[in-house]
Design an enzyme around this catalytic site. Structure first.
Site, PDB file in Angstrom:
ATOM      1  N   ASP A  91     -13.014   2.171   4.809  1.00  0.00           N
ATOM      2  CA  ASP A  91     -11.828   2.077   5.666  1.00  0.00           C
ATOM      3  C   ASP A  91     -12.196   1.487   7.019  1.00  0.00           C
ATOM      4  OD1 ASP A  91     -10.050   3.006   3.821  1.00  0.00           O
ATOM      5  OD2 ASP A  91      -9.951   5.046   4.594  1.00  0.00           O
ATOM      6  N   ARG A 150      -5.610  16.211   4.481  1.00  0.00           N
ATOM      7  CA  ARG A 150      -4.563  15.199   4.646  1.00  0.00           C
ATOM      8  C   ARG A 150      -3.254  15.709   4.020  1.00  0.00           C
ATOM      9  NH1 ARG A 150      -3.634   8.928   2.871  1.00  0.00           N
ATOM     10  NH2 ARG A 150      -3.320   8.110   4.940  1.00  0.00           N
ATOM     11  N   LYS A 192      -4.278  -0.487  -6.660  1.00  0.00           N
ATOM     12  CA  LYS A 192      -5.316   0.156  -5.849  1.00  0.00           C
ATOM     13  C   LYS A 192      -5.198   1.663  -6.083  1.00  0.00           C
ATOM     14  CE  LYS A 192      -6.386   0.840  -0.906  1.00  0.00           C
ATOM     15  NZ  LYS A 192      -6.092   0.332   0.446  1.00  0.00           N
ATOM     16  N   TRP A 193      -6.207   2.236  -6.736  1.00  0.00           N
ATOM     17  CA  TRP A 193      -6.207   3.671  -7.086  1.00  0.00           C
ATOM     18  C   TRP A 193      -7.031   4.392  -6.031  1.00  0.00           C
ATOM     19  CZ3 TRP A 193      -5.641   5.901 -12.529  1.00  0.00           C
ATOM     20  CH2 TRP A 193      -5.939   7.262 -12.565  1.00  0.00           C
ATOM     21  N   ASP A 194      -6.351   5.201  -5.242  1.00  0.00           N
ATOM     22  CA  ASP A 194      -7.001   5.857  -4.101  1.00  0.00           C
ATOM     23  C   ASP A 194      -7.273   7.322  -4.405  1.00  0.00           C
ATOM     24  OD1 ASP A 194      -8.006   6.142  -1.521  1.00  0.00           O
ATOM     25  OD2 ASP A 194      -6.291   5.166  -0.577  1.00  0.00           O
ATOM     26  N   MET A 195      -8.144   7.933  -3.618  1.00  0.00           N
ATOM     27  CA  MET A 195      -8.433   9.373  -3.710  1.00  0.00           C
ATOM     28  C   MET A 195      -8.866   9.816  -2.325  1.00  0.00           C
ATOM     29  SD  MET A 195     -11.461  11.398  -5.574  1.00  0.00           S
ATOM     30  CE  MET A 195     -11.251  13.073  -6.156  1.00  0.00           C
ATOM     31  N   ASN A 196      -7.949  10.464  -1.625  1.00  0.00           N
ATOM     32  CA  ASN A 196      -8.178  10.655  -0.195  1.00  0.00           C
ATOM     33  C   ASN A 196      -8.687  12.023   0.230  1.00  0.00           C
ATOM     34  OD1 ASN A 196      -7.836   8.230   1.252  1.00  0.00           O
ATOM     35  ND2 ASN A 196      -5.707   8.211   0.613  1.00  0.00           N
ATOM     36  N   ASP A 245       0.846  -1.202   0.000  1.00  0.00           N
ATOM     37  CA  ASP A 245       0.000   0.000   0.000  1.00  0.00           C
ATOM     38  C   ASP A 245       0.875   1.244   0.000  1.00  0.00           C
ATOM     39  OD1 ASP A 245      -2.307   1.856   1.174  1.00  0.00           O
ATOM     40  OD2 ASP A 245      -3.257  -0.044   0.657  1.00  0.00           O
ATOM     41  N   ASP A 246       0.416   2.285   0.636  1.00  0.00           N
ATOM     42  CA  ASP A 246       1.063   3.599   0.669  1.00  0.00           C
ATOM     43  C   ASP A 246       2.487   3.494   1.236  1.00  0.00           C
ATOM     44  OD1 ASP A 246       1.385   6.308   0.620  1.00  0.00           O
ATOM     45  OD2 ASP A 246      -0.370   6.750   1.844  1.00  0.00           O
ATOM     46  N   CYS A 292     -10.626   3.055  -4.802  1.00  0.00           N
ATOM     47  CA  CYS A 292     -10.711   3.355  -3.374  1.00  0.00           C
ATOM     48  C   CYS A 292     -10.761   4.867  -3.259  1.00  0.00           C
ATOM     49  CB  CYS A 292      -9.465   2.801  -2.679  1.00  0.00           C
ATOM     50  SG  CYS A 292      -9.340   3.225  -0.943  1.00  0.00           S
TER      51      CYS A 292
HETATM   52  C1  GLA Z   1      -6.766   5.471   2.382  1.00  0.00           C
HETATM   53  C2  GLA Z   1      -7.215   4.068   2.059  1.00  0.00           C
HETATM   54  C3  GLA Z   1      -6.501   3.080   2.939  1.00  0.00           C
HETATM   55  C4  GLA Z   1      -4.999   3.241   2.747  1.00  0.00           C
HETATM   56  C5  GLA Z   1      -4.581   4.665   3.017  1.00  0.00           C
HETATM   57  C6  GLA Z   1      -3.122   4.879   2.641  1.00  0.00           C
HETATM   58  O1  GLA Z   1      -7.196   5.851   3.642  1.00  0.00           O
HETATM   59  O2  GLA Z   1      -8.590   3.936   2.153  1.00  0.00           O
HETATM   60  O3  GLA Z   1      -6.898   1.764   2.673  1.00  0.00           O
HETATM   61  O4  GLA Z   1      -4.676   2.887   1.433  1.00  0.00           O
HETATM   62  O5  GLA Z   1      -5.351   5.599   2.274  1.00  0.00           O
HETATM   63  O6  GLA Z   1      -2.680   6.163   2.854  1.00  0.00           O
END
Ligand code: GLA
Length: 698
Positions: free
Chosen positions: A523, A419, A452-456, A342-343, A501
């Site tokens: 999450d 964030r 896993k393509w995220d957008m936070n 992951d990250d 994600c």
């Molecule tokens: C988001 C995702 C988590 C993880 C973190 C990493 O919160 O939903 O599953 O990947 O970012 O920074």
């Protein structure tokens, strides 16, 4: 013939539904029917005689227009609002013609134009006959020589029978708490659901289901009208009951702060909205969408998903080759098939203050790149996957230092960080090209099978200096940019499985599922909360899309078995710290992973039946059944029930009534009808669960 042209209009038929519309004598295109399929085309209602009521309610206001524009004395929520170059701010539709096509997905196109100005509208209807769904979208064309400003362009307006009260079901939530099913009676006025966040959002989902208020549907019976919007940006749903007893749901791109400059010769195409009608309850409505998503939307809809391990909750940002290999070895022993880092792996990413935008391996953590780790993971018999968050940039990054103007901002305002990050303006082609280049290189250099393509975070200060059109086009062009980047990478790397994600379930919709095969649902991995979140998610999305991990949330009061059972209801993943689990727990997990592999085809590709709602009851159950009705899996969960707590009878669903079935743990076989009518009681203690296999034996 699924599309019939009648003297007054058109009848669209799918397996069990009919949908009719036509031109009334005033020349308005009006809706006349959406419900059960009728025996003959002549059986469908024809457009009623236009009427008005007093000087306050004109003909168009009382008509059930199929795609109303803001015009005249029509005051219902319109689908369309535009301004012409000379300041005229309405649109008056004139019907021009219709075209039909046959084939696997027959299509009706209705062509309209404005009565006085250069403006053309095409309304498209695509029939998914076997799936019993109708897909609608609109195209706006400017054939003139001056620009046209679009201010609202919905995808569709869905009318339900008049003179009835309806209950609207929709999904509501927030980060860590997504997909609550809410039901409320619609009263005169407009109930709006929307996202203004430039993405789908955790808060509402572009899905609706209407039931008659006087005769609500159950999971297994009753009428339901439902629909979705296939769009991953800001959207709006306006459910209106007007003053004449007409209920309708308009859905499309959000018109809030929206403007689109349509230059001469250009066409604007809306995203699609999909609608369906059933007499077999909420469960049937969901299964229709599930089948459609698997067969028509997902890039790899027929493939079984691998059991994955994700190291985020174990190592967070502290990743390096050694720590990841240690976890990968443990995961492989347990039967995991896909290892995802992951990250934390990319340039300068030690915590969430830096690095986003710099998509190459961190020189300190991975001095020789990611190749060594990926190779070791492959040697262990697993695929290798990676986390990215391509739309984002930290001010503390090489990318931001080189291109501060690439972040979305309003000049002169301090950009709001969330964030510690800003959003890249994906509406810009140079930004898109940069990200394509960086991610393409990553996917080319390393054997990556999963992303896993995220957008936070969501948007703020949505400015766009130097925009070629109106800067407010950013709401749509951003999403088109995401689709272009993701689509280009998909084309270049077609075998990669992608996951959508957005801090969990913040971007789950039928637009993103053309690109992503899976969604990280929340999450929140606390299993009791997950049961509810999963139930809400299943209203729209099938189990193969629903990625579900077992993490280190809940072991103080829940067994590993319970936690695994919850995650086995979707596409199983593990996210706990495997080193801390120890050999006993890892062996137990290995056992359940093996069981999951035996039943996953039924779960991921079969029919899902929600037997008892976890959002409503502490004792809940869900059943999956293979399409041939030969094999199934039943899960039951009991959280906390205050005594006295009689065990509810679970009535199985979907079985062949005359066939004989066994249910694991019960002696002998019973007819499908018996399991479905008499049901079965499975005693469980508080915070216990069970998985029972169903087998047709004769
Ligand atoms: C988001 C995702 C988590 C993880 C973190 C990493 O919160 O939903 O599953 O990947 O970012 O920074």
């Amino acid at each position: 013939m699924p599309i019939h042209t009648t003297p007054t209009g058109w009848v669209l038929e799918t397996g069990s539904t009919g949908y009719a519309l036509g031109l009334n004598s005033a020349g308005l295109l009006v809706h006349t029917y959406w419900g059960a399929r009728l025996p003959r085309p002549e059986d469908y209602p024809t457009p009623p005689v236009p009427r008005e009521w007093a000087s306050f309610n004109g003909i168009a206001h009382l008509a059930r227009e199929e795609y109303p524009a803001y015009a005249g004395t029509q005051y219902n929520e319109p689908c369309f609002k535009a301004t012409f170059a000379n300041g005229v701010r309405d649109a008056v539709w004139v019907f021009e013609g219709a075209e039909t096509t046959t084939g696997a997905q027959p299509q009706l196109t209705l062509r309209l134009r404005d009565a006085a100005y250069p403006l053309r509208l095409a309304l498209h209807y695509r029939l998914h006959e076997a799936l019993d769904l109708i897909e609608r979208w609109a195209e706006i064309h400017n054939p003139g020589s001056e620009e046209l400003t679009l201010e609202r362009v919905f995808s569709a307006l869905w009318h339900v029978p008049t003179g009835e009260s309806y209950t609207l079901a929709h999904l509501n939530g927030k980060w860590l708490d997504e997909f609550h099913i809410l039901r409320e009676e619609l009263l005169p006025g407009v109930k709006a659901l929307e996202s203004r966040r430039i993405t789908t959002s955790h808060h509402h989902n572009p899905w609706f289901l209407l039931e008659r208020a006087a005769a609500p549907a159950s999971e297994t019976a009753g009428e339901a009208w439902f629909g979705v919007l296939a769009w991953s940006g800001s959207w709006k749903l306006a459910a209106e009951v007007n003053d004449f007893g007409s209920t309708r749901v308009g859905i499309g791109i959000n018109d809030w702060d929206f403007v689109w400059r349509l230059n001469p010769g250009e066409t604007f195409t809306t995203p699609a909205s999909l609608g369906g009608y059933t007499q077999h309850g909420r469960g049937a409505a969901s299964r229709r969408l599930h089948d459609y998503i698997r067969r028509q939307v997902l890039p790899h809809g027929a493939e079984l998903h691998k059991v994955l391990y994700n190291s985020w909750e174990a190592t967070t940002f502290n990743v390096d080759e050694e720590s990841q290999i240690e976890l990968a070895e443990l995961a492989a022993e347990m039967g995991v098939e896909l290892f995802v880092m992951d990250d934390g792996w990319f340039h300068g990413r030690d915590d969430d203050h830096a690095g986003l935008g710099d998509w190459w391996p961190d020189e300190g953590k991975f001095p020789h790149g990611l190749g060594g780790l990926a190779r070791r993971v492959n040697q262990l018999g697993m695929d290798f996957g990676l986390w990215v968050e391509p739309e984002m940039v930290n001010p503390n990054s090489e990318l931001y230092r080189a291109h501060p103007d690439w972040a979305i901002h309003f000049p002169g305002r301090v950009p709001t960080q969330a964030r510690n990050q800003l959003i890249l303006n994906f509406a810009r082609s140079d930004v898109q090209d940069y990200i394509i280049e960086k991610l393409d290189r990553l996917l080319t250099e390393t054997n990556i099978a999963f992303i896993k393509w995220d957008m936070n975070r969501n948007v703020s200060e949505p400015g766009w200096e130097g925009a070629p059109g109106d800067p407010r086009e950013i709401w749509v062009r951003y999403v088109q940019g995401v689709y272009r980047v993701w689509g280009t990478l998909r084309e270049r790397h077609p075998r990669v499985i992608w996951q959508s994600c957005s801090g969990g379930g913040g971007r789950a919709d039928l637009g993103i599922l053309r690109l992503a095969d899976q969604v990280w649902v929340s999450d929140n991995t606390e299993p009791c909360a997950r049961l509810s979140i999963q139930e809400g998610f299943s209203q729209v999305f099938p189990a193969n899309v629903m990625e579900a991990w077992v993490t280190d949330s809940g072991p103080e009061y829940l067994s590993l078995e319970f936690r695994l059972h919850v995650s086995m209801c979707g596409s199983l993943g593990i996210g706990g710290h495997l080193k801390h689990w120890g050999p006993t727990l890892r062996a137990e997990a290995a056992h359940w992973i093996a069981v999951y592999k035996e039943v996953r085809a039924i779960i991921q590709q079969g029919d899902q039946f929600r037997l008892r709602s976890p959002q409503a009851y502490a004792y809940s159950a869900v059943q999956y059944l293979a399409k041939d009705q030969g094999e199934g899996v039943l899960f039951a969960f009991r959280t906390h029930l205050a005594p006295p707590a009689p065990t509810p009878a679970l009535r199985l669903q979907g079985l062949a009534p005359e066939a004989l079935y066994t249910l694991e743990g019960f002696p002998g076989a019973r007819s499908g009808r018996s399991w479905m009518e008499a049901g079965v009681q499975i005693e469980l203690q508080d915070f216990h669960s069970t998985l029972r296999r169903i087998q047709r034996v004769a």
